[in-house]
Design a protein around this motif. Sequence first.
Motif, PDB file in Angstrom:
ATOM      1  N   LYS A   1       0.841  -1.191   0.000  1.00  9.19           N
ATOM      2  CA  LYS A   1       0.000   0.000   0.000  1.00  9.19           C
ATOM      3  C   LYS A   1       0.878   1.243   0.000  1.00  9.19           C
ATOM      4  O   LYS A   1       1.844   1.335   0.776  1.00  9.19           O
ATOM      5  CB  LYS A   1      -0.931   0.045   1.211  1.00  9.19           C
ATOM      6  CG  LYS A   1      -1.837   1.279   1.211  1.00  9.19           C
ATOM      7  CD  LYS A   1      -2.969   1.185   2.210  1.00  9.19           C
ATOM      8  CE  LYS A   1      -3.911   2.385   2.068  1.00  9.19           C
ATOM      9  NZ  LYS A   1      -5.074   2.302   2.985  1.00  9.19           N
ATOM     10  N   ALA A   2       0.549   2.208  -0.857  1.00  8.21           N
ATOM     11  CA  ALA A   2       1.320   3.446  -0.969  1.00  8.21           C
ATOM     12  C   ALA A   2       0.480   4.629  -0.506  1.00  8.21           C
ATOM     13  O   ALA A   2      -0.681   4.778  -0.913  1.00  8.21           O
ATOM     14  CB  ALA A   2       1.765   3.669  -2.410  1.00  8.21           C
ATOM     15  N   TYR A   3       1.075   5.432   0.364  1.00  9.51           N
ATOM     16  CA  TYR A   3       0.485   6.708   0.764  1.00  9.51           C
ATOM     17  C   TYR A   3       1.265   7.794   0.031  1.00  9.51           C
ATOM     18  O   TYR A   3       2.491   7.895   0.164  1.00  9.51           O
ATOM     19  CB  TYR A   3       0.587   6.897   2.273  1.00  9.51           C
ATOM     20  CG  TYR A   3      -0.277   5.933   3.057  1.00  9.51           C
ATOM     21  CD1 TYR A   3      -1.571   6.295   3.429  1.00  9.51           C
ATOM     22  CD2 TYR A   3       0.189   4.674   3.414  1.00  9.51           C
ATOM     23  CE1 TYR A   3      -2.376   5.415   4.147  1.00  9.51           C
ATOM     24  CE2 TYR A   3      -0.602   3.786   4.127  1.00  9.51           C
ATOM     25  CZ  TYR A   3      -1.881   4.164   4.493  1.00  9.51           C
ATOM     26  OH  TYR A   3      -2.689   3.288   5.192  1.00  9.51           O
ATOM     27  N   ILE A   4       0.551   8.619  -0.735  1.00 10.22           N
ATOM     28  CA  ILE A   4       1.226   9.527  -1.669  1.00 10.22           C
ATOM     29  C   ILE A   4       0.799  10.973  -1.445  1.00 10.22           C
ATOM     30  O   ILE A   4      -0.404  11.277  -1.334  1.00 10.22           O
ATOM     31  CB  ILE A   4       0.922   9.116  -3.129  1.00 10.22           C
ATOM     32  CG1 ILE A   4       1.591   7.765  -3.437  1.00 10.22           C
ATOM     33  CG2 ILE A   4       1.384  10.186  -4.111  1.00 10.22           C
ATOM     34  CD1 ILE A   4       1.247   7.206  -4.789  1.00 10.22           C
ATOM     35  N   VAL A   5       1.798  11.859  -1.361  1.00 14.34           N
ATOM     36  CA  VAL A   5       1.569  13.301  -1.393  1.00 14.34           C
ATOM     37  C   VAL A   5       1.814  13.751  -2.832  1.00 14.34           C
ATOM     38  O   VAL A   5       2.899  13.532  -3.384  1.00 14.34           O
ATOM     39  CB  VAL A   5       2.524  14.041  -0.445  1.00 14.34           C
ATOM     40  CG1 VAL A   5       2.315  15.553  -0.546  1.00 14.34           C
ATOM     41  CG2 VAL A   5       2.330  13.572   0.992  1.00 14.34           C
ATOM     42  N   LEU A   6       0.807  14.350  -3.424  1.00 16.49           N
ATOM     43  CA  LEU A   6       0.888  14.708  -4.842  1.00 16.49           C
ATOM     44  C   LEU A   6       1.714  15.972  -5.084  1.00 16.49           C
ATOM     45  O   LEU A   6       1.781  16.868  -4.245  1.00 16.49           O
ATOM     46  CB  LEU A   6      -0.513  14.917  -5.402  1.00 16.49           C
ATOM     47  CG  LEU A   6      -1.388  13.657  -5.512  1.00 16.49           C
ATOM     48  CD1 LEU A   6      -2.812  14.035  -5.893  1.00 16.49           C
ATOM     49  CD2 LEU A   6      -0.803  12.688  -6.529  1.00 16.49           C
ATOM     50  N   ALA A   7       2.334  16.010  -6.244  1.00 20.61           N
ATOM     51  CA  ALA A   7       3.021  17.214  -6.689  1.00 20.61           C
ATOM     52  C   ALA A   7       1.977  18.271  -7.055  1.00 20.61           C
ATOM     53  O   ALA A   7       0.828  17.930  -7.389  1.00 20.61           O
ATOM     54  CB  ALA A   7       3.895  16.898  -7.897  1.00 20.61           C
ATOM     55  N   PRO A   8       2.329  19.558  -6.976  1.00 16.41           N
ATOM     56  CA  PRO A   8       1.374  20.613  -7.339  1.00 16.41           C
ATOM     57  C   PRO A   8       0.781  20.383  -8.730  1.00 16.41           C
ATOM     58  O   PRO A   8       1.509  20.096  -9.683  1.00 16.41           O
ATOM     59  CB  PRO A   8       2.223  21.885  -7.296  1.00 16.41           C
ATOM     60  CG  PRO A   8       3.321  21.560  -6.333  1.00 16.41           C
ATOM     61  CD  PRO A   8       3.623  20.109  -6.545  1.00 16.41           C
TER      62      PRO A   8
END
Length: 563
Positions: A496-503
């Motif tokens: 499972k991946a938790y991702i902070v998106l790029a602008p």
Amino acid sequence: MVSAAKAQVQESVAGSTSAKATTAHVDTFARDHLPARELWPDFIFTRPELQYPPRLNCVSHFLDRWVEEGRGDAPCIISPDVSYSYGELQALVNRIANALVNKFGLVSGGRVLLRSANNPMMVATYLAVIKAGGIVVATMPLLRAKELAYPIQKAQIALALCDGKLADEMDKAKEIAPALQRVAYWGTAQPDGLEALIADQSAEFAAVDTASDDLCLIAFTSGTTGDPKGTMHFHRDMLAVCDGYARNVLRARQDDRFIGSAPLAFTFGFGGVLFPMHIGASYVVLEKTSPDDLLAAIERYQATVCFTAPTAYRAMLGKLGTRNISSLRKCVSAGETLPKATFDAWQKTTGLKLMDGIGSTEMLHIFISATEDEIRPGATGKPVPGYEAKIVDEEGRDVPPGTLGRLAVRGPTGCRYLADERQRKYVHDGWNITGDTYVMDDDGYFWYQSRSDDMIVSAGYNIAGPDVEAALLSHPAVAECGVVGAPDEARGMIVKAYIVLAPGAIGDDTLVVQLQDHVKREIAPYKYPRAIEFVAQLPKTETGKLKRFALRQMAQAQAQEHA
């Protein structure tokens, strides 16, 4: 029967003159609570530069000798508020050391807690405590009272020196930690403040004649896997990390100017003080260490050697167009795994190779790395000269190259926990078992796979979370990510991946599929994240490390909710 290799190690330790030294500590609490000698790792001092005399106060080496050699006017500490030459810093350190002894009653072996963001006074108090024969216990500035109370009680600390800006939690800690008898604050302009207390003290102070194996530092781990562990370090250890890594791998020069972002309470951060002072160079100390702050300071102070974490280098990449950092000539990356995508992007943009390295609080600093001309992108490197490393299985048996296993290391520094049964887990048959899963190739390069407890076992496959993270980070839509195992009825665990998106990126189902396909293209398809969740931020420690255990807890809780 003792093996030839074991005999050589034993001989090197027995031959070390420090083993014959008599402690200078009057307060023997810390020494009395070292692990039993049979639980210590083997220590190796076979290299010429690692031969230390029986009597050694490391501050004499890092500070006093430069003044004695006529370099007292050379720049030492640089900061936005105040800067010091080696001579000026020595005078300040001596006044603090005199106050510690004359006004606070510090005796050799006494523990002193330090609490501050990175600033020159933090450096000065650190050096003064050690010069006076005391033992530093440095703490992160964001810790709360309960978190401060633990090391105070564990190490039986009676005195704390603290930045006045952090007084609230320090005062609360004093109320719940009865061992702490007195706190002195600096930066308060009060009559009982540290500056007032040292004003009438002499600028002369002879370093206490400590043994090279007297304790001078107890560094507490971040406690991500239970109560923090107090790692105990000797005066000789401070020199050993300089004579090992800094001399043989980093190879900085006296005209270099160091800069970094890690807290000085973190041993990786304190290396940014020790390494320049070891060669008479200068260093920049910053209270604010965001990527923006770091870039601005590199440009302003013309820093040449940078120490920070991979996440910071990645964050700085998008901001380089507005800053002139052409003064940089060496960049060290440690604290967490360095993704190849970050290495490649930094080199492409700046022309500089990130010098990856792995260290630990237990080992004090970096013990595997590579010189710039020997770097293999994606590999951590080879053992730092003076250290030995190997890969072992769960029973501690050596495994052949190319085999996944636990990293074991030994050298001139090593693990000694303060009164902690976990010593038995960290040290096995004389080797430090770091808790990292690695592979060593046929050429002796070590390739990081995961923290040992971060390995995801899914349908019989062993999948390292950082391997998947590196693949995801090479996609332009991903700013940050953390990968853990999530419970799954069919496969035991799934990735499972938790991702902070790029602008500008949109976290929808289409992007989920794109990221999964991207990972399948980048690495073995079975490693792709079967679940992806977009988040605003990732949980991190004070030193900027990803708290994978917190993500694992989230994944487990979410799985239970949907069960």
